[in-house]
Scaffold this motif. Sequence first.
Motif, PDB file in Angstrom:
ATOM      1  N   TYR A 191      -5.648   0.206   8.337  1.00 22.86           N
ATOM      2  CA  TYR A 191      -4.269   0.620   8.097  1.00 22.86           C
ATOM      3  C   TYR A 191      -3.427   0.623   9.370  1.00 22.86           C
ATOM      4  CZ  TYR A 191      -4.955   1.724   3.199  1.00 22.86           C
ATOM      5  OH  TYR A 191      -5.180   1.628   1.855  1.00 22.86           O
ATOM      6  N   MET A 192      -3.915  -0.068  10.398  1.00 25.31           N
ATOM      7  CA  MET A 192      -3.175  -0.205  11.651  1.00 25.31           C
ATOM      8  C   MET A 192      -2.918   1.141  12.325  1.00 25.31           C
ATOM      9  SD  MET A 192      -0.572  -3.354  11.048  1.00 25.31           S
ATOM     10  CE  MET A 192      -1.245  -4.990  10.845  1.00 25.31           C
ATOM     11  N   PHE A 193      -3.821   2.090  12.144  1.00 23.51           N
ATOM     12  CA  PHE A 193      -3.746   3.362  12.850  1.00 23.51           C
ATOM     13  C   PHE A 193      -4.558   3.272  14.129  1.00 23.51           C
ATOM     14  CE2 PHE A 193      -1.600   5.147   9.401  1.00 23.51           C
ATOM     15  CZ  PHE A 193      -1.272   6.467   9.654  1.00 23.51           C
ATOM     16  N   ASP A 194      -4.079   3.961  15.144  1.00 15.44           N
ATOM     17  CA  ASP A 194      -4.797   4.063  16.408  1.00 15.44           C
ATOM     18  C   ASP A 194      -5.811   5.198  16.275  1.00 15.44           C
ATOM     19  OD1 ASP A 194      -5.678   4.567  18.984  1.00 15.44           O
ATOM     20  OD2 ASP A 194      -3.746   4.123  19.895  1.00 15.44           O
ATOM     21  N   LEU A 195      -7.073   4.861  16.108  1.00 20.90           N
ATOM     22  CA  LEU A 195      -8.096   5.876  15.856  1.00 20.90           C
ATOM     23  C   LEU A 195      -8.317   6.779  17.068  1.00 20.90           C
ATOM     24  CD1 LEU A 195     -10.739   3.811  13.838  1.00 20.90           C
ATOM     25  CD2 LEU A 195      -9.038   5.427  12.972  1.00 20.90           C
ATOM     26  N   ASN A 196      -7.910   6.330  18.245  1.00 19.33           N
ATOM     27  CA  ASN A 196      -8.060   7.174  19.433  1.00 19.33           C
ATOM     28  C   ASN A 196      -7.026   8.290  19.478  1.00 19.33           C
ATOM     29  OD1 ASN A 196      -9.252   7.904  21.943  1.00 19.33           O
ATOM     30  ND2 ASN A 196      -7.550   6.930  23.018  1.00 19.33           N
ATOM     31  N   LEU A 597       1.835  -0.282  14.519  1.00 16.90           N
ATOM     32  CA  LEU A 597       1.570   1.140  14.249  1.00 16.90           C
ATOM     33  C   LEU A 597       2.584   1.715  13.279  1.00 16.90           C
ATOM     34  CD1 LEU A 597       0.713   2.329  17.871  1.00 16.90           C
ATOM     35  CD2 LEU A 597      -0.896   1.819  16.018  1.00 16.90           C
ATOM     36  N   ARG A 598       3.854   1.390  13.479  1.00 13.39           N
ATOM     37  CA  ARG A 598       4.890   1.919  12.593  1.00 13.39           C
ATOM     38  C   ARG A 598       4.775   1.317  11.191  1.00 13.39           C
ATOM     39  NH1 ARG A 598       5.069   4.077  17.079  1.00 13.39           N
ATOM     40  NH2 ARG A 598       3.412   5.105  15.911  1.00 13.39           N
ATOM     41  N   PHE A 599       4.452   0.030  11.103  1.00 16.98           N
ATOM     42  CA  PHE A 599       4.202  -0.569   9.795  1.00 16.98           C
ATOM     43  C   PHE A 599       2.998   0.097   9.144  1.00 16.98           C
ATOM     44  CE2 PHE A 599       1.475  -3.476   7.423  1.00 16.98           C
ATOM     45  CZ  PHE A 599       2.291  -3.753   6.337  1.00 16.98           C
ATOM     46  N   GLY A 600       1.939   0.317   9.915  1.00 14.35           N
ATOM     47  CA  GLY A 600       0.721   0.900   9.373  1.00 14.35           C
ATOM     48  C   GLY A 600       0.934   2.285   8.806  1.00 14.35           C
ATOM     49  N   GLU A 601       1.780   3.072   9.455  1.00 11.11           N
ATOM     50  CA  GLU A 601       2.066   4.421   8.944  1.00 11.11           C
ATOM     51  C   GLU A 601       2.679   4.372   7.554  1.00 11.11           C
ATOM     52  OE1 GLU A 601       2.864   6.089  13.470  1.00 11.11           O
ATOM     53  OE2 GLU A 601       4.537   5.552  12.159  1.00 11.11           O
ATOM     54  N   ILE A 602       3.571   3.408   7.355  1.00 15.56           N
ATOM     55  CA  ILE A 602       4.225   3.269   6.050  1.00 15.56           C
ATOM     56  C   ILE A 602       3.227   2.753   5.016  1.00 15.56           C
ATOM     57  CG2 ILE A 602       6.055   2.051   4.799  1.00 15.56           C
ATOM     58  CD1 ILE A 602       7.563   1.939   7.539  1.00 15.56           C
ATOM     59  N   TRP A 603       2.471   1.758   5.379  1.00 17.82           N
ATOM     60  CA  TRP A 603       1.446   1.187   4.500  1.00 17.82           C
ATOM     61  C   TRP A 603       0.472   2.282   4.047  1.00 17.82           C
ATOM     62  CZ3 TRP A 603      -2.700  -2.805   6.523  1.00 17.82           C
ATOM     63  CH2 TRP A 603      -3.437  -3.295   5.438  1.00 17.82           C
ATOM     64  N   TYR A 604      -0.006   3.065   5.005  1.00 20.11           N
ATOM     65  CA  TYR A 604      -0.955   4.140   4.694  1.00 20.11           C
ATOM     66  C   TYR A 604      -0.303   5.202   3.805  1.00 20.11           C
ATOM     67  CZ  TYR A 604      -4.288   7.940   5.322  1.00 20.11           C
ATOM     68  OH  TYR A 604      -5.183   8.953   5.095  1.00 20.11           O
ATOM     69  N   PHE A 605       0.948   5.524   4.103  1.00 21.43           N
ATOM     70  CA  PHE A 605       1.660   6.531   3.310  1.00 21.43           C
ATOM     71  C   PHE A 605       1.699   6.125   1.838  1.00 21.43           C
ATOM     72  CE2 PHE A 605       5.628   7.962   1.305  1.00 21.43           C
ATOM     73  CZ  PHE A 605       5.505   9.336   1.450  1.00 21.43           C
ATOM     74  N   GLN A 608      -2.359   5.650   0.492  1.00 19.45           N
ATOM     75  CA  GLN A 608      -3.341   6.717   0.592  1.00 19.45           C
ATOM     76  C   GLN A 608      -2.751   8.121   0.456  1.00 19.45           C
ATOM     77  OE1 GLN A 608      -6.626   6.200   0.676  1.00 19.45           O
ATOM     78  NE2 GLN A 608      -6.274   4.001   0.596  1.00 19.45           N
ATOM     79  N   GLN A 609      -1.438   8.259   0.569  1.00 16.84           N
ATOM     80  CA  GLN A 609      -0.829   9.579   0.459  1.00 16.84           C
ATOM     81  C   GLN A 609       0.061   9.681  -0.777  1.00 16.84           C
ATOM     82  OE1 GLN A 609       0.836   9.776   4.514  1.00 16.84           O
ATOM     83  NE2 GLN A 609      -0.815  11.167   5.060  1.00 16.84           N
ATOM     84  N   LEU A 610       1.002   8.777  -0.925  1.00 12.53           N
ATOM     85  CA  LEU A 610       1.904   8.821  -2.095  1.00 12.53           C
ATOM     86  C   LEU A 610       1.266   8.153  -3.314  1.00 12.53           C
ATOM     87  CD1 LEU A 610       4.755   9.650  -3.053  1.00 12.53           C
ATOM     88  CD2 LEU A 610       5.521   7.347  -2.408  1.00 12.53           C
ATOM     89  N   ASN A 611       0.432   7.142  -3.066  1.00 13.55           N
ATOM     90  CA  ASN A 611      -0.197   6.370  -4.151  1.00 13.55           C
ATOM     91  C   ASN A 611       0.856   5.708  -5.036  1.00 13.55           C
ATOM     92  OD1 ASN A 611      -2.874   7.162  -3.375  1.00 13.55           O
ATOM     93  ND2 ASN A 611      -2.472   9.155  -4.319  1.00 13.55           N
ATOM     94  N   TYR A 612       1.693   4.908  -4.383  1.00 12.16           N
ATOM     95  CA  TYR A 612       2.764   4.200  -5.090  1.00 12.16           C
ATOM     96  C   TYR A 612       2.800   2.768  -4.556  1.00 12.16           C
ATOM     97  CZ  TYR A 612       7.201   3.437  -7.479  1.00 12.16           C
ATOM     98  OH  TYR A 612       8.181   2.963  -8.337  1.00 12.16           O
ATOM     99  N   PRO A 613       2.993   1.771  -5.429  1.00 14.76           N
ATOM    100  CA  PRO A 613       2.899   0.375  -4.978  1.00 14.76           C
ATOM    101  C   PRO A 613       4.065  -0.058  -4.101  1.00 14.76           C
ATOM    102  CG  PRO A 613       3.563   0.471  -7.284  1.00 14.76           C
ATOM    103  CD  PRO A 613       3.204   1.873  -6.884  1.00 14.76           C
ATOM    104  N   MET A 614       3.765  -0.938  -3.174  1.00 17.07           N
ATOM    105  CA  MET A 614       4.783  -1.564  -2.341  1.00 17.07           C
ATOM    106  C   MET A 614       4.369  -3.010  -2.105  1.00 17.07           C
ATOM    107  SD  MET A 614       4.018  -0.487   1.588  1.00 17.07           S
ATOM    108  CE  MET A 614       2.719  -1.364   2.465  1.00 17.07           C
ATOM    109  N   SER A 615       5.338  -3.844  -1.818  1.00 15.91           N
ATOM    110  CA  SER A 615       5.068  -5.231  -1.451  1.00 15.91           C
ATOM    111  C   SER A 615       5.292  -5.390   0.049  1.00 15.91           C
ATOM    112  CB  SER A 615       5.983  -6.194  -2.211  1.00 15.91           C
ATOM    113  OG  SER A 615       5.732  -6.140  -3.608  1.00 15.91           O
ATOM    114  N   VAL A 616       4.439  -6.183   0.677  1.00 13.86           N
ATOM    115  CA  VAL A 616       4.577  -6.464   2.106  1.00 13.86           C
ATOM    116  C   VAL A 616       5.205  -7.842   2.256  1.00 13.86           C
ATOM    117  CG1 VAL A 616       3.377  -6.770   4.286  1.00 13.86           C
ATOM    118  CG2 VAL A 616       2.570  -5.044   2.651  1.00 13.86           C
TER     119      VAL A 616
END
Length: 817
Positions: A191-196, A597-605, A608-616
């Motif tokens: 999800y393009m998150f920085d795990l560190n 990172l900023r794209f990944g935050e939205i993708w993950y949101f 994994q959080q809102l559970n609503y479809p989006m197109s990239v």
Amino acid sequence: MKQFLFLSTILLTISLNAQQLKSPSEFLGYELGSQFTRHHEVVDYYEYLAKNASDRVQLKEYGKTNERRPLLLAYVSSAANIKNLENIRTEHLKSTTGESSASKSIVWLSYNVHGNESVSTEASMQTIYELLTTKSNYLENTVVIMDPCINPDGRDRYVNWYNQYKNTPNNIDPNSKEHHEGWWSGRSNHYMFDLNRDWAWLTQIESQNRLKVYNKWMPHVHVDFHEQGVDSPYYFAPASEPYHEVITPFQREFQTTIGKNHAKYFDANGWFYFTKEVFDLLYPSYGDTYPIYNGGIGMTYEQGGSGRAGLGIITSIGDTLTLKDRLDHHRTTGLSTVEVAASNASKLNQEFQKFYRNKNYKYKSYVMNGDEDRIDALTQLLDKHEIEYGWGKSATIKGFKYSTGKTGSLRTSENSLVVSTDQTKSTLVKVLFEPNAKLSDSVTYDITAWSLPYAYGLDAMASQSLITSTAKSKKSISNGSLSSKAYAFMTEWNSMKDAKFLAELIQNKIKVRHSYKPFTLEGKSHKRGTLIITKGDNKNNDGFLKTLVKIANKHQIELTPTSTGFVDSGKDFGSRYVQMINAPKIAVLSGEPTSTLRFGEIWYFFEQQLNYPMSVIDSEYMAGVDLSKYDIIILPGGFGYKGFLKEDKLDGLKDWVSNGGKLIAMGDAINGLTGEDGFGIKTKEVIKDTSENMQIFDEGQREYIKQTISGAIFKTKVDNTHPLAYGYDNSYFSLKLGADAYDYLDSGSVVYLEEGNNKPIAGFAGSEAQSKIEKSLVFGVSNHGSGQVIYMVDNPLFRGFWENGKLLFSNALFMVN
């Protein structure tokens, strides 16, 4: 004679071990460092060691990644220690709660948290091999826990890319394609998150699974292996300032002890290195700081190279840096770390016990009031960290009030969350909850403010007294069967839980309205944003009531039935002020100029959080996409939007908005919408500090930070009558990551900094930056034709942990029409 026989026995044992076990090069069939090893091949080697040295190696899978790759830990020690491993672990953990007879040192080595910093996984294989053979004497009183790859998804992304694009043989020319990885790099996870930067926030599956095991061991020493720029020499401890004030003298000293041992080997080989620069110990969510705040010695090691280096590259001074060089350096520091820990086992155990003795911190308790859902979200995080908490009683307490930044009082109840420092993880509690971390140096590597009460939007107080608390069972909501005679069902709009509930209703084709005005009905008050689900709107939806109750119970949403749409005060349910919430079709821009990172935050949101479809939609083909198919387009933060949104692209967006589209611009994306040809938003200019006319060269960085904001928290003003701010009070604590600032909108400035309010309530902001952001927009909405542009200057989804911003982002999706 006895000494000779003893040494002969050791040498014979080492020789037998070496003969019995294949080296990584022998097992893989190529010289280690001559090519990159794919993750499944790394797993194969560790499984081989666990099978053929089962008396000294235990291999355990602790989870799987989003792309289904295994996450592994190898426990390495002497045969006697492996046989007694569970007793060693439990005896060690006694050190956190009282007396212990623990005598072993526990060292945890973490490799490849950033996927394209790929040499460390290669180094891990050579390191474990040498620990089992030539360095097995280190293991007599030491347990080494090795994670060969924290981020398998990112690492394989890089390795597969490199193998696809590299020359044969590899090309050391920095201009060659194999040294230019591109936008979708291997650094981050799926999800393009920085795990560190996720150790404290635990948003990602890798972090969540790792911490479950980490809490079972709580090692004395933890090392996070990294890479940095090609031209940088090796970095190892001790770290630079600022050090957080809770870090003990021993933790400081032992970093130096380890660093000097590394230096001994680097000096002997003529390798360059540096210490006490760049990498500080403040932000709590790193692989070095989080272990420190849990009593260990946490360290970052940085090798020059990273994804740019490939198998070899010419540096700026004309040297050739190879993967073999990088591997050898990481192998050396890894073994050196274990060596120092083994020779200091007694001291490490003594100091670890001392760390967990009672601490006399200024604030003894942190007490929080607020929306039940937000408090519940915070307790879920505390559970993952194994931080204890309880619930208050009816009383009035005094202390530092977060909302004002001053001493005040707080009325508590049995729903008040109480977290005290009178517990095992007292230091971690202080670090995560303190109102404002003390800075010994304003030049830092990351954000300087993160206090959880601000992040979760809670009314909080830090008390110098220990506030008593009690346990209580979590309330479970069950709506039972819903009456078919009800006219409608209502629920308040206050939190991300409500947003998840709405998202699932929409996907199940249940129609939902929301109120633009507060109202009272049957003696109960309801705020703006209240969700209203009427029987009439859903009369053609078979099984409507059964589906509604199932979804409500799943999300623990309490539905209030009503027999009428005729309100006591406010607007009736048929009013134009009670509008249907549309099922928006959403697209998110990816690729340059967005930040991964900023794209990944939205993708993950969304997933994994809102559970609503989006197109990239990628920027490479955006111009060929029919935007009329989408109701919402989101532009993540990034760099270079001015150059990207030129003429035809900008004109196309303006036409799409005018025809009813909703554009959400975040961070630097807003800069691409300014100017006469844009959407009318205006950039505020910086007011320079001219108190010093002459600048000393060595103080250039100090001068520069006057213009910066290092992740500081600001108290902003909120117009909560606007749909963008439904569910909020009249203030919002915003995490500001930079000094970009924009003028108020002509109308629609929803969240903003007022005149005279430009100082952070927590964290660092330079003097010039403070002047610039005064009287500036934070979140706002402007109308253009039949559509809207929503501006998000600050990032409400930053790293997935700023819980208080998630409802605001949900409002942008569902409430603003």
